[in-house]
Design a protein around this motif. Structure first.
Motif: not given
Length: 405
Positions: A64-71, A99-104, A119-124
């Protein structure tokens, strides 16, 4: 061959912690792993490509992958591999890029039915209390030890800001948070991220008394070969509006002879047995291998139809100069000044040069032609009537545009 053995055979593994435990998790589909992507642009590029392929490969095997966007971490910037401070982005720009990266990513990773997370690490990170972080995380990091890591050592002479010094702590905290929230037990990254990744595994072990693992991949397009991922006209993006499928194909079609089989092993999903048969290929056979590489990767990123168009266009171009399926640039009336456009403006308007100075150098070095005729005069100009029929503009040996009105 096990999943892990195949990763090794493809040359993907640089170093790992606790290899036997990692083998057990990966081979049995028990790995919940993350790879981070900082949203510093509104498109991913070929530097991210291997990570995406690895995530796809492991997901196919049941992990199971988690793609972490470093917001959040993008607000700081990673000092690794840099000689100066990264330009700060506004929160609005970062959100747009996210938003652009999510689509790709959805072209590579199946996010349906909880098969993967994004997930986006800006959330925490954005809600953390500074004093709480100091108390909760600070005691587990030795400043003396941090300063021995190459990512900091190379910046000490030029100056390392306290802002950037915190990047390792933030990345480590990401793994800690993902472990607790989503059961993430493994992190992957380029081998230049090793120090940051170890920080995360140690934080989990010290605070929670539990095991988590790190694995770095030999990123051909990042750590091992930083010159790759660039063309004469700029970066190679996965967004077709930034890098056309034809240019993407051409980039891979023109890799060095010494890199082509390495790229095929690392990046394509062709069986290893088929790739091994290419080991002794040389001369014209290497050109065939490059076509295979270019087609497979263009198909992966842009779909089979676009890959076929790009391949047909490239073959036609080199066999007869035919401009079919070549990337097209359309000139506007505003591109013409006093009824004409000079060769330097033409190169810039067509996207073959980033600036007039770059275009001037290309002309002076004899690397520019229009419809097969070499242009050596930097003052050469064209009128709108010249483009009633499309012209093929060439810069260097590998960069072409069909230019029309």
């Amino acid at each position: 061959m096990t999943v892990y053995d195949e990763l090794v055979a493809r040359g993907l593994i640089a170093q790992v912690t606790d290899e036997e435990e990692i083998k057990e998790l990966v081979n049995n589909g028990k790995a919940v792993f993350y790879i981070g992507f900082d949203p510093t642009a509104d498109s991913l590029h070929v530097g991210h490509f291997m990570a995406l392929c690895l995530m796809k490969r492991l997901q196919i095997a049941g992990n199971k992958p988690i793609a972490l966007i470093g917001g959040g971490t993008a607000m700081i910037g990673d000092p690794t591999g840099r000689t100066d401070m990264r330009q700060m982005l506004t929160p609005e720009t970062i959100q747009h890029n996210v938003e652009c990266i999510k689509k790709q990513m959805s072209r590579f990773i199946d996010f349906s039915d909880d098969k993967a997370l994004l997930v986006n690490n800006a959330d925490w990170l954005m809600d953390l209390n500074y004093v709480e972080v100091l108390r909760e995380v600070g005691p587990h990091f030795s400043v003396n030890r941090m300063l021995t890591h190459e990512c900091y050592k190379q910046r000490m002479e030029r100056g390392l800001t306290f802002l950037e010094f915190n990047y390792m702590i933030m990345q480590s905290y990401d793994f800690y948070e993902l472990f607790q929230k989503y059961g993430c037990n493994m992190q992957f990254g380029g081998d230049d991220q090793w120090a940051n990744m170890l920080g995360g595994t140690e934080l989990i072990r010290r605070k929670l008394g539990k095991d988590a693992y790190a694995m770095t991949i030999t990123l051909l397009l990042n750590s091992e070969g930083k010159k790759m991922g660039k063309t004469q006209s700029g970066a190679v993006w996965l967004d077709p509006n930034k890098t056309s499928p034809f240019d993407f194909y051409q980039y891979w079609r023109n890799v060095a002879d010494s890199d082509v089989l390495k790229c095929i092993r690392m990046l394509t999903f062709l069986p290893l047995e088929e790739i091994d048969k290419m080991n002794d290929w040389e001369g014209a056979q290497l050109n065939t291998a490059k076509e295979i590489l270019a087609f497979e990767l263009t198909k992966l990123v842009h779909g089979e139809e676009e890959a076929k168009k790009a391949q047909e266009g490239a073959r036609a171009l080199f066999s007869s100069g035919n401009a079919a399926n070549m990337p097209t640039a359309t000139l506007a009336e505003t591109d013409f000044k006093d009824g004409s456009i000079d060769i330097l403006g033409l190169l810039v308007a067509s996207g073959l040069a980033a600036s007039r100075s770059e275009a001037r150098r290309a002309v002076e070095q004899g690397g520019v032609s229009v419809d097969g005729e070499k242009i050596t005069d930097t003052f050469a100009s064209f009128t709108p009537d010249d483009f009633k029929e499309a012209k093929v503009v060439k810069k260097g040996k590998k960069n072409f545009r069909k230019v029309e009105m």
